[in-house]
Enzyme design. Structure first.
Site, short mmCIF file in Angstrom:
data_model
loop_
_atom_site.label_atom_id
_atom_site.label_comp_id
_atom_site.label_asym_id
_atom_site.label_seq_id
_atom_site.Cartn_x
_atom_site.Cartn_y
_atom_site.Cartn_z
N VAL A 1 0.82 -1.21 0.00
CA VAL A 1 0.00 0.00 0.00
C VAL A 1 0.86 1.26 0.00
O VAL A 1 0.46 2.30 -0.55
CB VAL A 1 -0.99 -0.01 1.19
N GLU B 1 -7.22 -2.29 6.29
CA GLU B 1 -7.13 -2.94 7.60
C GLU B 1 -5.93 -3.87 7.64
O GLU B 1 -5.40 -4.28 6.62
CB GLU B 1 -8.40 -3.72 7.93
N GLY C 1 -5.56 -7.06 1.30
CA GLY C 1 -6.03 -6.18 2.37
C GLY C 1 -5.19 -4.92 2.41
O GLY C 1 -4.68 -4.46 1.38
N GLU C 2 -5.05 -4.33 3.58
CA GLU C 2 -4.33 -3.08 3.85
C GLU C 2 -4.75 -1.93 2.95
O GLU C 2 -4.04 -0.95 2.78
CB GLU C 2 -2.81 -3.27 3.82
N GLY C 3 -5.95 -2.04 2.33
CA GLY C 3 -6.46 -0.99 1.47
C GLY C 3 -5.88 -1.00 0.07
O GLY C 3 -6.17 -0.11 -0.74
#
Length: 338
Positions: free
Chosen positions: A104, A162, A304-306
Protein backbone atom coordinates in the site's frame (compact mmCIF):
# COMPACT_ATOMS: atom_id res chain seq x y z
CA UNK A 1 -32.40 -0.93 16.52
CA UNK A 2 -30.22 -1.15 19.58
CA UNK A 3 -31.59 0.17 22.84
CA UNK A 4 -28.08 0.12 24.30
CA UNK A 5 -27.15 3.76 24.94
CA UNK A 6 -23.57 3.61 23.56
CA UNK A 7 -24.94 3.15 20.04
CA UNK A 8 -27.83 5.61 20.16
CA UNK A 9 -25.78 8.52 18.86
CA UNK A 10 -24.72 6.52 15.81
CA UNK A 11 -28.31 5.58 15.08
CA UNK A 12 -29.25 9.26 15.16
CA UNK A 13 -26.41 10.13 12.76
CA UNK A 14 -27.55 7.44 10.35
CA UNK A 15 -31.08 8.85 10.37
CA UNK A 16 -29.69 12.33 9.65
CA UNK A 17 -27.25 11.41 6.87
CA UNK A 18 -26.91 14.03 4.12
CA UNK A 19 -27.99 13.00 0.64
CA UNK A 20 -26.42 13.57 -2.78
CA UNK A 21 -26.37 16.97 -4.46
CA UNK A 22 -28.67 16.93 -7.47
CA UNK A 23 -27.44 20.40 -8.45
CA UNK A 24 -23.81 19.27 -8.65
CA UNK A 25 -24.73 16.20 -10.70
CA UNK A 26 -26.74 18.34 -13.13
CA UNK A 27 -23.75 20.65 -13.59
CA UNK A 28 -21.44 17.71 -14.29
CA UNK A 29 -23.84 16.32 -16.88
CA UNK A 30 -24.17 19.70 -18.56
CA UNK A 31 -20.39 20.04 -18.92
CA UNK A 32 -20.00 16.41 -19.98
CA UNK A 33 -22.42 17.00 -22.85
CA UNK A 34 -20.06 19.66 -24.21
CA UNK A 35 -16.80 17.67 -24.02
CA UNK A 36 -15.14 16.46 -27.22
CA UNK A 37 -16.48 12.91 -27.17
CA UNK A 38 -19.71 11.07 -27.88
CA UNK A 39 -22.11 10.89 -24.92
CA UNK A 40 -21.22 7.96 -22.64
CA UNK A 41 -17.96 7.26 -24.46
CA UNK A 42 -15.93 7.28 -21.24
CA UNK A 43 -18.24 4.75 -19.63
CA UNK A 44 -17.81 4.38 -15.88
CA UNK A 45 -15.39 7.30 -15.74
CA UNK A 46 -18.38 9.56 -16.36
CA UNK A 47 -20.31 7.83 -13.58
CA UNK A 48 -17.39 8.29 -11.20
CA UNK A 49 -17.35 12.05 -11.78
CA UNK A 50 -21.09 12.27 -11.13
CA UNK A 51 -20.65 10.26 -7.93
CA UNK A 52 -17.85 12.51 -6.73
CA UNK A 53 -19.84 15.65 -7.52
CA UNK A 54 -22.91 14.32 -5.74
CA UNK A 55 -21.11 13.59 -2.48
CA UNK A 56 -18.52 16.37 -2.49
CA UNK A 57 -21.36 18.75 -3.37
CA UNK A 58 -19.13 20.33 -6.00
CA UNK A 59 -19.99 21.17 -9.60
CA UNK A 60 -16.31 20.61 -10.40
CA UNK A 61 -15.24 17.68 -8.20
CA UNK A 62 -11.61 17.47 -7.11
CA UNK A 63 -9.11 14.84 -6.05
CA UNK A 64 -6.38 16.82 -4.34
CA UNK A 65 -6.06 14.97 -1.03
CA UNK A 66 -6.86 11.28 -1.52
CA UNK A 67 -6.13 9.50 1.75
CA UNK A 68 -5.78 5.84 2.67
CA UNK A 69 -6.56 5.10 6.32
CA UNK A 70 -5.54 1.69 7.68
CA UNK A 71 -6.77 0.40 11.05
CA UNK A 72 -5.04 -2.50 12.77
CA UNK A 73 -6.34 -4.78 15.51
CA UNK A 74 -5.73 -8.22 16.98
CA UNK A 75 -8.32 -10.94 17.49
CA UNK A 76 -8.77 -13.43 20.30
CA UNK A 77 -10.27 -15.96 17.90
CA UNK A 78 -6.77 -16.73 16.63
CA UNK A 79 -6.64 -19.12 19.61
CA UNK A 80 -8.88 -21.40 17.52
CA UNK A 81 -6.12 -21.99 14.94
CA UNK A 82 -7.85 -19.95 12.22
CA UNK A 83 -4.68 -18.40 10.76
CA UNK A 84 -1.30 -19.84 9.75
CA UNK A 85 0.37 -16.65 11.02
CA UNK A 86 0.78 -15.57 14.66
CA UNK A 87 -0.85 -12.39 15.97
CA UNK A 88 2.62 -10.83 16.28
CA UNK A 89 2.57 -10.32 12.50
CA UNK A 90 0.03 -7.49 12.91
CA UNK A 91 2.49 -5.33 14.83
CA UNK A 92 5.37 -6.32 12.58
CA UNK A 93 3.41 -5.25 9.52
CA UNK A 94 2.69 -1.88 11.11
CA UNK A 95 6.44 -1.35 11.37
CA UNK A 96 6.67 -2.30 7.70
CA UNK A 97 4.05 0.35 6.86
CA UNK A 98 6.01 2.93 8.86
CA UNK A 99 9.19 2.00 7.00
CA UNK A 100 7.42 2.34 3.63
CA UNK A 101 7.85 -1.32 2.78
CA UNK A 102 4.28 -2.53 2.22
CA UNK A 103 2.38 -2.76 -1.05
CA UNK A 104 0.00 0.00 0.00
CA UNK A 105 2.97 2.35 0.52
CA UNK A 106 4.00 1.91 -3.11
CA UNK A 107 0.47 2.37 -4.42
CA UNK A 108 -0.07 5.51 -2.37
CA UNK A 109 3.23 6.93 -3.60
CA UNK A 110 2.24 6.21 -7.21
CA UNK A 111 -1.01 8.17 -6.97
CA UNK A 112 0.16 10.86 -4.55
CA UNK A 113 -2.16 9.64 -1.81
CA UNK A 114 -1.66 10.14 1.90
CA UNK A 115 -1.43 7.15 4.21
CA UNK A 116 -2.47 7.04 7.86
CA UNK A 117 -2.14 3.92 10.00
CA UNK A 118 -3.83 3.51 13.39
CA UNK A 119 -2.92 0.83 15.93
CA UNK A 120 -5.86 -0.27 18.07
CA UNK A 121 -4.61 -1.80 21.34
CA UNK A 122 -2.68 -4.61 19.67
CA UNK A 123 -1.39 -5.90 23.01
CA UNK A 124 -4.97 -6.48 24.16
CA UNK A 125 -6.72 -8.64 21.56
CA UNK A 126 -10.48 -8.78 21.47
CA UNK A 127 -11.93 -11.75 23.32
CA UNK A 128 -12.27 -15.08 21.56
CA UNK A 129 -15.82 -14.76 20.25
CA UNK A 130 -16.25 -18.52 20.30
CA UNK A 131 -16.40 -18.13 24.08
CA UNK A 132 -17.61 -14.56 24.79
CA UNK A 133 -18.49 -11.31 22.99
CA UNK A 134 -15.44 -9.90 21.27
CA UNK A 135 -16.02 -6.47 22.86
CA UNK A 136 -18.31 -4.99 25.46
CA UNK A 137 -20.77 -2.37 24.25
CA UNK A 138 -18.88 0.69 25.49
CA UNK A 139 -15.55 -0.52 24.11
CA UNK A 140 -17.13 -1.16 20.73
CA UNK A 141 -18.88 2.21 20.67
CA UNK A 142 -15.69 4.01 21.69
CA UNK A 143 -13.84 2.32 18.84
CA UNK A 144 -16.51 3.33 16.33
CA UNK A 145 -16.14 6.90 17.63
CA UNK A 146 -12.36 6.69 17.28
CA UNK A 147 -12.80 5.66 13.65
CA UNK A 148 -15.01 8.68 13.09
CA UNK A 149 -12.37 11.02 14.48
CA UNK A 150 -9.50 9.33 12.64
CA UNK A 151 -10.52 10.64 9.21
CA UNK A 152 -10.09 14.29 10.21
CA UNK A 153 -7.64 16.21 8.07
CA UNK A 154 -9.36 17.35 4.91
CA UNK A 155 -9.37 14.30 2.63
CA UNK A 156 -11.49 14.63 -0.52
CA UNK A 157 -11.44 10.88 -1.21
CA UNK A 158 -11.16 8.22 1.50
CA UNK A 159 -9.86 4.69 1.06
CA UNK A 160 -10.19 2.33 4.01
CA UNK A 161 -7.85 -0.54 4.77
CA UNK A 162 -7.13 -2.94 7.60
CA UNK A 163 -4.49 -5.18 9.11
CA UNK A 164 -5.18 -7.87 11.67
CA UNK A 165 -4.33 -11.54 11.89
CA UNK A 166 -7.64 -13.39 12.29
CA UNK A 167 -9.81 -10.64 10.87
CA UNK A 168 -11.11 -12.64 7.90
CA UNK A 169 -12.60 -15.02 10.49
CA UNK A 170 -14.29 -12.08 12.17
CA UNK A 171 -15.57 -10.81 8.83
CA UNK A 172 -16.92 -14.25 7.90
CA UNK A 173 -18.75 -14.46 11.23
CA UNK A 174 -20.34 -11.05 10.61
CA UNK A 175 -21.52 -12.11 7.16
CA UNK A 176 -22.86 -15.41 8.45
CA UNK A 177 -24.75 -13.59 11.22
CA UNK A 178 -26.21 -10.97 8.87
CA UNK A 179 -26.95 -13.08 5.84
CA UNK A 180 -27.47 -16.63 7.09
CA UNK A 181 -26.70 -19.66 4.97
CA UNK A 182 -23.89 -22.00 5.98
CA UNK A 183 -20.71 -20.72 7.60
CA UNK A 184 -18.75 -22.28 4.76
CA UNK A 185 -20.55 -19.96 2.32
CA UNK A 186 -18.67 -17.00 3.78
CA UNK A 187 -15.31 -18.43 4.89
CA UNK A 188 -12.20 -18.17 2.74
CA UNK A 189 -8.59 -19.23 3.22
CA UNK A 190 -7.43 -15.82 4.48
CA UNK A 191 -3.65 -15.68 4.61
CA UNK A 192 -3.31 -19.16 3.12
CA UNK A 193 -4.96 -21.77 5.32
CA UNK A 194 -4.58 -25.43 4.43
CA UNK A 195 -7.62 -27.71 4.40
CA UNK A 196 -7.36 -28.55 8.09
CA UNK A 197 -7.09 -24.88 8.99
CA UNK A 198 -10.08 -24.06 6.81
CA UNK A 199 -12.16 -26.62 8.70
CA UNK A 200 -11.13 -25.03 12.02
CA UNK A 201 -12.09 -21.63 10.67
CA UNK A 202 -15.52 -22.79 9.50
CA UNK A 203 -16.08 -24.47 12.84
CA UNK A 204 -15.12 -21.32 14.73
CA UNK A 205 -17.59 -19.23 12.72
CA UNK A 206 -20.35 -21.81 13.19
CA UNK A 207 -19.82 -21.99 16.95
CA UNK A 208 -19.56 -18.24 17.39
CA UNK A 209 -22.78 -17.45 15.54
CA UNK A 210 -24.62 -20.24 17.36
CA UNK A 211 -23.37 -18.96 20.73
CA UNK A 212 -24.46 -15.37 20.13
CA UNK A 213 -27.50 -16.03 17.96
CA UNK A 214 -30.16 -14.73 20.43
CA UNK A 215 -28.53 -11.27 20.29
CA UNK A 216 -27.69 -11.02 16.59
CA UNK A 217 -30.88 -9.31 15.40
CA UNK A 218 -29.24 -5.92 16.05
CA UNK A 219 -26.35 -5.05 13.66
CA UNK A 220 -24.48 -3.22 16.44
CA UNK A 221 -24.62 -6.38 18.52
CA UNK A 222 -23.28 -8.34 15.55
CA UNK A 223 -20.37 -5.90 15.42
CA UNK A 224 -19.50 -5.97 19.11
CA UNK A 225 -19.92 -9.72 19.54
CA UNK A 226 -18.24 -10.90 16.35
CA UNK A 227 -16.23 -7.95 15.08
CA UNK A 228 -12.78 -6.59 15.75
CA UNK A 229 -11.56 -3.16 16.71
CA UNK A 230 -10.38 -2.39 13.18
CA UNK A 231 -13.80 -3.36 11.82
CA UNK A 232 -15.57 -1.15 14.36
CA UNK A 233 -13.25 1.76 13.54
CA UNK A 234 -13.88 1.36 9.81
CA UNK A 235 -17.64 1.44 10.40
CA UNK A 236 -17.12 4.73 12.22
CA UNK A 237 -14.94 6.11 9.43
CA UNK A 238 -17.54 5.30 6.78
CA UNK A 239 -20.23 7.00 8.86
CA UNK A 240 -18.09 10.08 9.50
CA UNK A 241 -17.16 10.35 5.83
CA UNK A 242 -20.85 10.55 5.00
CA UNK A 243 -21.34 13.38 7.49
CA UNK A 244 -18.32 15.22 6.04
CA UNK A 245 -19.37 14.56 2.42
CA UNK A 246 -16.20 12.60 1.66
CA UNK A 247 -16.63 9.89 -1.01
CA UNK A 248 -15.30 6.48 0.02
CA UNK A 249 -13.66 3.65 -1.91
CA UNK A 250 -14.27 0.34 -0.17
CA UNK A 251 -11.47 -2.21 -0.20
CA UNK A 252 -12.06 -5.94 0.01
CA UNK A 253 -13.55 -8.66 2.16
CA UNK A 254 -12.77 -7.32 5.65
CA UNK A 255 -13.48 -3.65 4.93
CA UNK A 256 -16.84 -4.64 3.51
CA UNK A 257 -17.75 -6.40 6.77
CA UNK A 258 -17.68 -2.98 8.44
CA UNK A 259 -19.78 -1.59 5.60
CA UNK A 260 -22.19 -4.52 6.00
CA UNK A 261 -23.02 -3.42 9.55
CA UNK A 262 -24.12 0.01 8.36
CA UNK A 263 -25.87 -1.45 5.32
CA UNK A 264 -27.89 -3.71 7.61
CA UNK A 265 -29.06 -0.66 9.58
CA UNK A 266 -29.85 1.43 6.49
CA UNK A 267 -28.90 0.35 2.94
CA UNK A 268 -28.59 4.00 1.86
CA UNK A 269 -25.73 4.47 4.36
CA UNK A 270 -23.33 3.23 1.66
CA UNK A 271 -24.54 5.47 -1.15
CA UNK A 272 -21.39 7.61 -0.84
CA UNK A 273 -19.21 4.51 -1.31
CA UNK A 274 -17.93 2.73 -4.41
CA UNK A 275 -16.35 -0.72 -4.41
CA UNK A 276 -12.71 -0.17 -5.26
CA UNK A 277 -12.07 -3.75 -6.29
CA UNK A 278 -13.26 -7.35 -6.16
CA UNK A 279 -11.35 -9.72 -3.91
CA UNK A 280 -11.33 -13.50 -4.44
CA UNK A 281 -11.40 -13.96 -0.65
CA UNK A 282 -14.47 -15.64 0.76
CA UNK A 283 -17.71 -14.50 -0.83
CA UNK A 284 -16.74 -10.92 -1.58
CA UNK A 285 -18.56 -11.00 -4.93
CA UNK A 286 -21.78 -12.02 -3.20
CA UNK A 287 -21.36 -9.27 -0.62
CA UNK A 288 -20.92 -6.59 -3.29
CA UNK A 289 -24.00 -7.94 -5.03
CA UNK A 290 -25.96 -7.47 -1.82
CA UNK A 291 -24.64 -3.93 -1.60
CA UNK A 292 -25.63 -3.31 -5.23
CA UNK A 293 -22.08 -2.28 -6.13
CA UNK A 294 -19.97 -3.16 -9.15
CA UNK A 295 -16.23 -3.11 -8.42
CA UNK A 296 -13.99 -0.71 -10.30
CA UNK A 297 -11.17 -3.28 -10.52
CA UNK A 298 -10.97 -7.07 -10.60
CA UNK A 299 -7.30 -8.01 -10.42
CA UNK A 300 -7.41 -11.03 -8.12
CA UNK A 301 -6.00 -8.99 -5.23
CA UNK A 302 -6.63 -10.23 -1.68
CA UNK A 303 -3.88 -8.54 0.32
CA UNK A 304 -6.03 -6.18 2.37
CA UNK A 305 -4.33 -3.08 3.85
CA UNK A 306 -6.46 -0.99 1.47
CA UNK A 307 -4.31 -1.98 -1.49
CA UNK A 308 -7.04 -2.87 -4.00
CA UNK A 309 -9.12 0.24 -3.40
CA UNK A 310 -5.97 2.38 -3.26
CA UNK A 311 -5.11 1.18 -6.75
CA UNK A 312 -8.52 2.44 -7.90
CA UNK A 313 -7.54 5.99 -6.86
CA UNK A 314 -5.81 6.21 -10.23
CA UNK A 315 -9.08 5.58 -12.06
CA UNK A 316 -10.85 8.22 -10.01
CA UNK A 317 -8.10 10.77 -10.65
CA UNK A 318 -8.21 10.00 -14.38
CA UNK A 319 -11.98 10.47 -14.42
CA UNK A 320 -11.65 13.87 -12.75
CA UNK A 321 -8.84 14.93 -15.08
CA UNK A 322 -10.86 14.05 -18.18
CA UNK A 323 -13.89 15.96 -16.94
CA UNK A 324 -11.83 18.96 -15.83
CA UNK A 325 -9.29 19.29 -18.63
CA UNK A 326 -10.85 17.93 -21.82
CA UNK A 327 -11.72 20.61 -24.35
CA UNK A 328 -15.32 21.40 -25.15
CA UNK A 329 -16.57 21.31 -28.73
CA UNK A 330 -16.65 25.11 -28.73
CA UNK A 331 -13.16 25.65 -27.32
CA UNK A 332 -11.60 23.07 -29.63
CA UNK A 333 -13.44 24.23 -32.73
CA UNK A 334 -14.93 20.77 -33.23
CA UNK A 335 -18.43 20.39 -34.63
CA UNK A 336 -20.91 18.93 -32.18
CA UNK A 337 -23.62 16.54 -33.26
CA UNK A 338 -26.46 18.10 -35.20
Amino acid sequence: MSSDLPFDAFNILIKQMPGPSARAVAAVRARDAQLTKPPGALGRLEEIVEWLAAWQEKERPTIERPTVVVFAGNHGVTAQGVSPFPASVTEQMLKNFSAGGAAVNQICATWGAGLKVFELALQIPTKDFCEAPAMDARECAATVAFGMEAIAGGADLLVLGEMGIGNTTSAAAIYHALYGGAASDWVGRGTGLDDAGLKRKVSAVERAVALHKPDLTDPWEVLRRLGGREIAAMAGAILAARQERIPVLLDGYVVCSAAAILHAIDPSSLDHCLAGHLSPEGAHAEILKRFGKKPLLDLGMRLGEGSGAALAIGLVKAAVACHRDMATFASAGVDNKA
